[in-house]
Write an enzyme that holds these catalytic residues in place. Structure first.
Site, PDB file in Angstrom:
ATOM      1  N   SER A 249      -3.416 -16.283   4.279  1.00 51.24           N
ATOM      2  CA  SER A 249      -4.337 -15.305   4.900  1.00 51.24           C
ATOM      3  C   SER A 249      -5.653 -15.929   5.326  1.00 51.24           C
ATOM      4  O   SER A 249      -6.720 -15.432   5.014  1.00 51.24           O
ATOM      5  CB  SER A 249      -4.633 -14.145   3.943  1.00 51.24           C
ATOM      6  OG  SER A 249      -3.447 -13.495   3.605  1.00 51.24           O
TER       7      SER A 249
ATOM      8  N   CYS B  71      -8.741 -18.957  13.612  1.00 48.40           N
ATOM      9  CA  CYS B  71      -9.739 -18.823  14.677  1.00 48.40           C
ATOM     10  C   CYS B  71     -11.120 -19.267  14.215  1.00 48.40           C
ATOM     11  O   CYS B  71     -12.003 -19.539  15.027  1.00 48.40           O
ATOM     12  CB  CYS B  71      -9.859 -17.384  15.141  1.00 48.40           C
ATOM     13  SG  CYS B  71      -8.318 -16.485  15.161  1.00 48.40           S
TER      14      CYS B  71
ATOM     15  N   ARG C 212     -16.918  -0.988  41.716  1.00 54.01           N
ATOM     16  CA  ARG C 212     -17.306  -0.435  43.025  1.00 54.01           C
ATOM     17  C   ARG C 212     -16.871  -1.354  44.154  1.00 54.01           C
ATOM     18  O   ARG C 212     -16.350  -0.915  45.177  1.00 54.01           O
ATOM     19  CB  ARG C 212     -18.826  -0.245  43.088  1.00 54.01           C
ATOM     20  CG  ARG C 212     -19.300   0.998  42.369  1.00 54.01           C
ATOM     21  CD  ARG C 212     -20.803   1.014  42.245  1.00 54.01           C
ATOM     22  NE  ARG C 212     -21.464   1.082  43.538  1.00 54.01           N
ATOM     23  CZ  ARG C 212     -22.782   1.011  43.696  1.00 54.01           C
ATOM     24  NH1 ARG C 212     -23.573   0.885  42.632  1.00 54.01           N
ATOM     25  NH2 ARG C 212     -23.326   1.077  44.886  1.00 54.01           N
TER      26      ARG C 212
ATOM     27  N   ASN D 186      -2.484  -9.546  13.018  1.00 52.78           N
ATOM     28  CA  ASN D 186      -2.857  -8.526  12.038  1.00 52.78           C
ATOM     29  C   ASN D 186      -2.293  -7.161  12.397  1.00 52.78           C
ATOM     30  O   ASN D 186      -1.828  -6.427  11.532  1.00 52.78           O
ATOM     31  CB  ASN D 186      -4.386  -8.436  11.929  1.00 52.78           C
ATOM     32  CG  ASN D 186      -4.937  -9.437  10.936  1.00 52.78           C
ATOM     33  OD1 ASN D 186      -4.941  -9.190   9.744  1.00 52.78           O
ATOM     34  ND2 ASN D 186      -5.358 -10.597  11.430  1.00 52.78           N
TER      35      ASN D 186
ATOM     36  N   ARG E  67       0.829  -1.210   0.000  1.00 51.18           N
ATOM     37  CA  ARG E  67       0.000   0.000   0.000  1.00 51.18           C
ATOM     38  C   ARG E  67       0.866   1.265   0.000  1.00 51.18           C
ATOM     39  O   ARG E  67       0.539   2.254  -0.629  1.00 51.18           O
ATOM     40  CB  ARG E  67      -0.882   0.017   1.260  1.00 51.18           C
ATOM     41  CG  ARG E  67      -2.359  -0.232   0.998  1.00 51.18           C
ATOM     42  CD  ARG E  67      -3.143  -0.356   2.298  1.00 51.18           C
ATOM     43  NE  ARG E  67      -3.739  -1.681   2.385  1.00 51.18           N
ATOM     44  CZ  ARG E  67      -3.605  -2.530   3.391  1.00 51.18           C
ATOM     45  NH1 ARG E  67      -2.887  -2.212   4.455  1.00 51.18           N
ATOM     46  NH2 ARG E  67      -4.184  -3.713   3.337  1.00 51.18           N
TER      47      ARG E  67
ATOM     48  N   GLU F 235       5.117 -19.330   1.551  1.00 48.50           N
ATOM     49  CA  GLU F 235       4.154 -20.037   2.405  1.00 48.50           C
ATOM     50  C   GLU F 235       4.278 -21.525   2.133  1.00 48.50           C
ATOM     51  O   GLU F 235       4.150 -21.964   0.999  1.00 48.50           O
ATOM     52  CB  GLU F 235       2.735 -19.545   2.102  1.00 48.50           C
ATOM     53  CG  GLU F 235       1.613 -20.399   2.691  1.00 48.50           C
ATOM     54  CD  GLU F 235       1.737 -20.601   4.206  1.00 48.50           C
ATOM     55  OE1 GLU F 235       2.000 -19.626   4.932  1.00 48.50           O
ATOM     56  OE2 GLU F 235       1.599 -21.766   4.659  1.00 48.50           O
TER      57      GLU F 235
ATOM     58  N   ASP G 246       2.265 -15.111  15.673  1.00 49.78           N
ATOM     59  CA  ASP G 246       2.367 -16.147  16.703  1.00 49.78           C
ATOM     60  C   ASP G 246       3.808 -16.557  17.023  1.00 49.78           C
ATOM     61  O   ASP G 246       4.025 -17.322  17.953  1.00 49.78           O
ATOM     62  CB  ASP G 246       1.593 -17.401  16.263  1.00 49.78           C
ATOM     63  CG  ASP G 246       0.097 -17.157  16.197  1.00 49.78           C
ATOM     64  OD1 ASP G 246      -0.342 -16.029  16.482  1.00 49.78           O
ATOM     65  OD2 ASP G 246      -0.632 -18.109  15.850  1.00 49.78           O
TER      66      ASP G 246
ATOM     67  N   TRP H 150     -26.434   0.241  36.547  1.00 47.72           N
ATOM     68  CA  TRP H 150     -25.002   0.070  36.840  1.00 47.72           C
ATOM     69  C   TRP H 150     -24.516  -1.093  35.991  1.00 47.72           C
ATOM     70  O   TRP H 150     -24.893  -2.242  36.243  1.00 47.72           O
ATOM     71  CB  TRP H 150     -24.766  -0.247  38.317  1.00 47.72           C
ATOM     72  CG  TRP H 150     -24.995   0.889  39.268  1.00 47.72           C
ATOM     73  CD1 TRP H 150     -26.141   1.142  39.962  1.00 47.72           C
ATOM     74  CD2 TRP H 150     -24.064   1.913  39.651  1.00 47.72           C
ATOM     75  NE1 TRP H 150     -25.979   2.263  40.734  1.00 47.72           N
ATOM     76  CE2 TRP H 150     -24.721   2.765  40.578  1.00 47.72           C
ATOM     77  CE3 TRP H 150     -22.743   2.207  39.296  1.00 47.72           C
ATOM     78  CZ2 TRP H 150     -24.099   3.877  41.150  1.00 47.72           C
ATOM     79  CZ3 TRP H 150     -22.136   3.317  39.872  1.00 47.72           C
ATOM     80  CH2 TRP H 150     -22.804   4.141  40.788  1.00 47.72           C
TER      81      TRP H 150
END
Lengths: 469, 469
Positions: free
Chosen positions: A53, A57, A458, A321, A34, A47, A299, A450
């Site tokens: 990519s 997860c 608290r 990321n 970019r 890779e 990682d 609350w």
């Protein structure tokens, strides 16, 4: 080979080599692209797997059927990267880093062909590898890790082919509990065997106990404080049961969720600095310490824990990321830093939400911090509003200063992401007393008057005051 | 009468008088009672209405049927307060404060009987009153405010009795949009008539536009930029239509959601200090400025906006409760402060969630701040996860410094409470650049790998950098 002459000289095309084509590596490559065009910066990425990519997860949700198609987990394909002038070489493993020579040795996984290629700038994003105990049976058919899309596909193939009914998950961390959900969604009877005293060792045991109870409530058999000694196979060589010292748990399929370690074999061989947890050590610009032109992220690195001031290893896509963004910016001659983490994580098992940030009691103890704790029960919405669900919030605050040290939450819908309030407060170094006046969003469908996090603050502030008076 | 001799003298029983028996007043009374027994502190509270400690914010959900029973909205009844040694006098209005004399004049609403009673310490928690335009027809049967439980009951009675089918809501702020949902849930055709260019004037118009579109998508007729001129009644004297300059909107029932003003008639008459918005001015301990033994809190005070540094008026139960805690602590001889607000609010209309915190563009402009904005679209969960819903996040950051100034969010499930991230960041004075590395909870069912708030922070940080380079 000495490429140093070409480094940073205006008008000279530099060469950025990226090892590892997943979140950190490809975010770095994309961000560098970019900021610098192909005329100024050549980018080569290696890779060793079949995919790039992808969202590791997301694998539990693919296995469980919530995500129907593997390709949905791929944020950007190899072709898309190549279309942006990134020379992405799939199924190609880097087997050596020659730091002095400014080059890496690559090997095509299928052919075994090797070649050296030079770099001006290097990004190490080799990720993590799952822990596989060196015990009998762990490599038997029917025993699966869930680290890569290939792993996920292999597990789905096993589930589809064998049509078993009993699954054992070894390990009760995030991956373990998420895989328990996936297997339940697949119609399995699930047993989770865990060596900790409670599941989710990233929580204190009192909060882990709530997870234990809730998972049992979901029909999952929870076996805590049990060390797996071997995996038993049948006459066909396939997994048949998981054995602990005391018992055998019959299994048609076994999923390993024991955790991961930084994959730093290459870095270690190259003499790069590793920390106590086996991860690469970087500065805040994600530069490998002592190496001006090498960055590392994801990682395979250790990160600074902003609460304890120590390095730790956290394998999580969101950090990878962010690292990639920072590395790509810096490698392209810009400036960005990753200041560290507070250790936030959130997960769910069916409708149970589990979240944590900051230090557990044992982390605080280890860091030499004295603390008070406060545990409260509240609800996700105003008590009178439909579907208000119970949640438990535990808060740790430093003795005397009252500084927030950590928060753990176990509840149902609306519980998990409340941890973000604490994550920001930790980052800002707030005290629990300061937190009591936080101006959080309130309306009956969203929160009691609350917010549960404020109720915990608290109570924690009261404990701090009682301790210092 | 001079009670000053008894103030603060050890062993002498003090007298705390509370004007107003709702959130702020009764929280103050309860907290003071927690800290001081009836032997040391007598507490007398006056409430002119029929109810105490009720959730006004819950009224739309009671009217809409989500909350079946009015009593669920009452956090603590008069009897419960009395059981805790609070002398709560219902249906008794305070009609005068004699500051010099340290006493208040009370009037029984039903009998008209009056009496003076003395105080050592006074809490003013008179709340807010709804704005009712002085125009024809606004007091006609079938026109309803929704400020009190009595208001709510009257509206429910009208809805039940008339069995109309067309409702007009005047005003498109929080109460207006929540009442639109309530009336839809009741099966009404709903028209919202709003004088602003878009609904939700607490948002910038570009974000209000999204609310307009989404509400139309829910089948609500949205009439913006329309000033109501009168309410037309039929031969029976009941409401028949709402008239603007151009048009008439037929209505079987009209609900007013035009907003509220601080109820400070008593305080003004007593010479207590009021701010530009008509609210009482206090210090950070919620003490009325210049008055050692008078506190004020809840909807009748102005609060410090921590972002702009100016006072503002916000009528919201969550602040009222916090004020009450602080006042009760201080009135009982302890120490607590309420540092101010950042202006967080969240609401919903059916499945549309609307949230904001900090400054809008016009607030920033008014405060003399130059700013950049960033608006992004993202999803509540990982894009591939089921039920990921779209949301729009707008972020304002100060030019040059990059300090976060405000966030507005419009989306569906999972959008609204994300505003808390920004609320804490605002309180901490974070820059948007700092926010880009916030360690927020990530897992595919909870968030994309870059939380939408982080995506907005990245874009805002870019805009800040572009502006300063």
């Amino acid at each position: 080979m000495n490429m140093s002459a070409s480094r940073g000289v205006p008008g000279t095309r530099e060469r950025l080599v990226v090892i590892g084509g997943d979140a950190a590596g490809m975010s770095a490559a994309s961000q560098a692209r970019r900021l610098k065009s192909a005329e100024d910066l050549e980018i080569v990425a290696f890779e060793r797997g079949h995919f790039t990519s992808f969202s590791a997860c997301g694998i539990p949700y693919w296995v469980g059927g919530d995500v129907p198609d593997r390709d949905q987990l791929i944020a950007r394909t190899a072709e898309e990267h190549r279309a942006r002038d990134i020379d992405l070489r799939m199924r190609t493993e880097v087997v050596e880093i020659d730091v002095a020579g400014g080059r890496v040795r690559a090997r095509a996984v299928d052919s075994g062909d090797e070649y050296w290629t030079s770099y001006d700038k290097l990004v190490i994003a080799t990720g993590a590898r799952p822990i596989r105990p060196d015990m009998p049976g762990f490599d038997a058919p029917g025993v699966h890790g869930v680290q890569t899309l290939d792993d996920g596909q292999a597990l789905i193939d096993t589930l589809t082919r064998t049509r078993g009914r009993r699954a054992v998950v070894v390990g009760a961390g995030y991956i373990g509990v998420e895989m328990a959900e996936a297997l339940i969604n697949r119609g399995y009877e699930v047993t989770v065997v865990n060596r900790g005293s409670e599941p989710m060792s990233t929580l204190d045991p009192d909060m882990g106990r709530l997870v234990h109870e809730a998972m049992e409530g979901l029909g999952i058999t929870m076996v805590d404080a049990a060390e797996v000694t071997k995996i038993l196979t049948g006459e066909d060589g396939r997994v048949r049961a998981v054995a602990t010292e005391d018992t055998e748990y019959p299994a048609d399929v076994v999923v390993l969720g024991i955790g991961v370690r930084p994959e730093t074999t290459l870095a270690k061989a190259a003499g790069l600095p590793l920390g106590d947890h086996g991860g690469l050590l970087t500065d805040l610009a994600m530069r490998v310490r002592g190496h001006e032109n090498i960055w590392a992220g994801g990682d395979c690195v250790e990160v600074l824990d902003l609460v304890s001031g120590r390095e730790r290893h956290i394998a999580l896509g969101t950090h990878a990321n962010k690292h990639g963004q920072v590395i790509g910016t810096n490698a392209a001659g810009g400036y960005a830093t990753f200041p560290g983490v507070v250790g936030t994580a959130v997960s769910k098992v069916c409708d149970l939400e589990i979240a944590r940030t900051g230090l557990r009691e044992k982390d605080a103890h280890r860091a030499g911090l004295q603390y008070v704790t406060a545990t409260i029960e509240s609800t996700s919405r105003a008590g009178y509003y439909p579907d208000a669900s119970a949640m438990t919030v535990k808060m740790l605050a430093e003795r005397r200063t009252g500084r927030l040290l950590g928060v753990q939450i176990v509840g149902r819908e609306g519980a998990g992401k409340r941890v973000d309030i604490a994550a920001v407060a930790l980052t800002a170094g707030m005290t629990v007393e300061q937190m009591t006046s936080l101006d959080l969003g309130y309306a009956p469908p969203f929160s009691p008057v609350w917010d549960p996090v404020l109720v915990a603050a608290r109570k924690a502030a009261k404990a701090v005051n009682a301790g210092t008076s």
